[in-house]
Write an enzyme that holds these catalytic residues in place. Sequence first.
Site, PDB file in Angstrom:
ATOM      1  N   GLY A 238      -4.446   1.200  -4.283  1.00 36.52           N
ATOM      2  CA  GLY A 238      -3.560   2.039  -3.475  1.00 36.52           C
ATOM      3  C   GLY A 238      -2.212   1.385  -3.321  1.00 36.52           C
ATOM      4  O   GLY A 238      -1.891   0.438  -4.030  1.00 36.52           O
ATOM      5  N   ASN A 239      -1.419   1.901  -2.385  1.00 31.23           N
ATOM      6  CA  ASN A 239      -0.125   1.269  -2.125  1.00 31.23           C
ATOM      7  C   ASN A 239       0.181   1.369  -0.636  1.00 31.23           C
ATOM      8  O   ASN A 239      -0.608   1.919   0.134  1.00 31.23           O
ATOM      9  CB  ASN A 239       0.963   1.916  -2.983  1.00 31.23           C
ATOM     10  CG  ASN A 239       1.049   3.396  -2.734  1.00 31.23           C
ATOM     11  OD1 ASN A 239       1.282   3.839  -1.622  1.00 31.23           O
ATOM     12  ND2 ASN A 239       0.826   4.180  -3.781  1.00 31.23           N
ATOM     13  N   ARG A 240       1.331   0.854  -0.229  1.00 34.11           N
ATOM     14  CA  ARG A 240       1.616   0.712   1.202  1.00 34.11           C
ATOM     15  C   ARG A 240       2.242   1.955   1.827  1.00 34.11           C
ATOM     16  O   ARG A 240       2.651   1.917   2.990  1.00 34.11           O
ATOM     17  CB  ARG A 240       2.544  -0.486   1.405  1.00 34.11           C
ATOM     18  CG  ARG A 240       1.860  -1.811   1.114  1.00 34.11           C
ATOM     19  CD  ARG A 240       2.876  -2.948   1.154  1.00 34.11           C
ATOM     20  NE  ARG A 240       3.646  -2.950   2.383  1.00 34.11           N
ATOM     21  CZ  ARG A 240       4.869  -3.497   2.502  1.00 34.11           C
ATOM     22  NH1 ARG A 240       5.437  -4.053   1.472  1.00 34.11           N
ATOM     23  NH2 ARG A 240       5.494  -3.457   3.666  1.00 34.11           N
ATOM     24  N   ALA A 305       3.975   8.427  -2.849  1.00 31.57           N
ATOM     25  CA  ALA A 305       3.912   7.269  -3.747  1.00 31.57           C
ATOM     26  C   ALA A 305       2.607   7.422  -4.527  1.00 31.57           C
ATOM     27  O   ALA A 305       1.530   7.077  -4.046  1.00 31.57           O
ATOM     28  CB  ALA A 305       3.920   5.989  -2.947  1.00 31.57           C
TER      29      ALA A 305
END
Length: 447
Positions: A238-240, A305
């Site tokens: 995943g990402n932030r 994102a």
Amino acid sequence: MADLGAAPVPADDPLAGRRVLVGVTGGIAAYKAAILVRLLQHAGAQADVILTRGGARFVGAATFEGLTGRAVRQEVWEDIAGESHVALGRRADTVVVYPATAHTLAKLAGGLADDLLSTTLLAATCPLVLAPAMHTEMWEHPATQHNVALLRERGASIVGPDDGPLMAGDAGPGRLVEPEVALDAVRAALVSGSPRLPDDVPAPVGAGPARRRDLLGTRVLITAGGTREPIDPVRYLGNRSSGRMGFALAAAARDRGAEVTLIAGPSELTTPDGVLRYDVTTALEMHTAVLEHLAAADVVIKAAAVADFRPVAPASSKLKKDQGVPTIELTPNPDILAELGAARSGSDPLLVGFAAETDEVEAGGRAKLQRKGADLLVVNDVSGDDAGFEVDTNRVVILDRAGGRVEVPLADKRTVAERVLDRVVAWRAAGPTGPVADAAGTLTEPR
Ligand code: CTP
């Protein structure tokens, strides 16, 4: 759930000493109106209740009479001489309909007045808060969405519905917001006083900026948050991304009159009132959801994102340490924005991308704008810790296809969202080639 015991009345609460008329219509969640009445009283307001025939089938007048100590009105015919329908509306500082059924919304949108609540709503000139509650299919029906858009346009404040459990084991958007949320909406409507103001009338002093309605009738599709690509049942890539920028855009576009659909990756954020939200987890799900809603969009804003890669074969059971360090083979996800850029015909829909960059920020953004075929690209430098992921502020440059750039200095995400929407409005107003930059690179603003 709020503590419903005796509570001191906070004198500085904007609800203190105000009259709030609570319309209760026929839905299973009508019982929650009793709690709302109690919360209003705790905040120092005087609550009066109008119960429709449908509402009375779910919760009795005696409950509200016991709580308020006053008679509950149900019929126009009860008090012809006293003109209850006009008097009640006139006396109220705010009216809240909690829950508001699809039928009630339709009647109000159409100006029908066949019972005490609907006649009162037509006669009332104070701020109006509506809390829709119904099955998902009814909420998503174009008729209901049209009615809600119309009511919002006229200045009503729509709170909810939530996405959650419904009657008969169903779940989805359509659940009545909790009484505490409705209470906040009533308070906000009272404080701003703006909900019933026509759009071109400036809000009263202290009520915040007057709303611009320059996206009225525009259908805006927004993606928000990050995606999660499963590695095994408990782990993901995943990402932030928190979703805050996309949610701020959704609320801002809604306030400017747009019909907003939000496709959100996993996020704790509350859906802005009146925004139609679809939750997705993976990039592939986001891809499918965007394509499904694309035909009904005039503007697409891709603030999400999206993970660029996903594991080729997520494990069906948890990877264990004693099996050794796994090698995870990745495969590219579809680039949704690039696909939309390549596939659209003419200039529709208007495409807005986001780019998070850490090096050569603007040059990278310009190349990305070109590569993805977007009209506008909002580039943010995520190398600092005051802009980008997981913070409430952002600092961006908005690039466009015509070679223009608009810098937005560090600001809260709502302000950044407004500036992005300013560019959207300018671009749409200027036609297919967009606003024209002069020799100095300044863009002509058609507004
Ligand atoms: N985007 C998308 N689908 C993807 C990846 C990105 O639609 N699979 C969209 C994002 O929503 C954003 C824009 O493309 O609007 C740019 O995203 P970004 O992550 O900055 O660009 P990438 O294409 O992933 O390029 P890179 O990571 O190599 O910088």
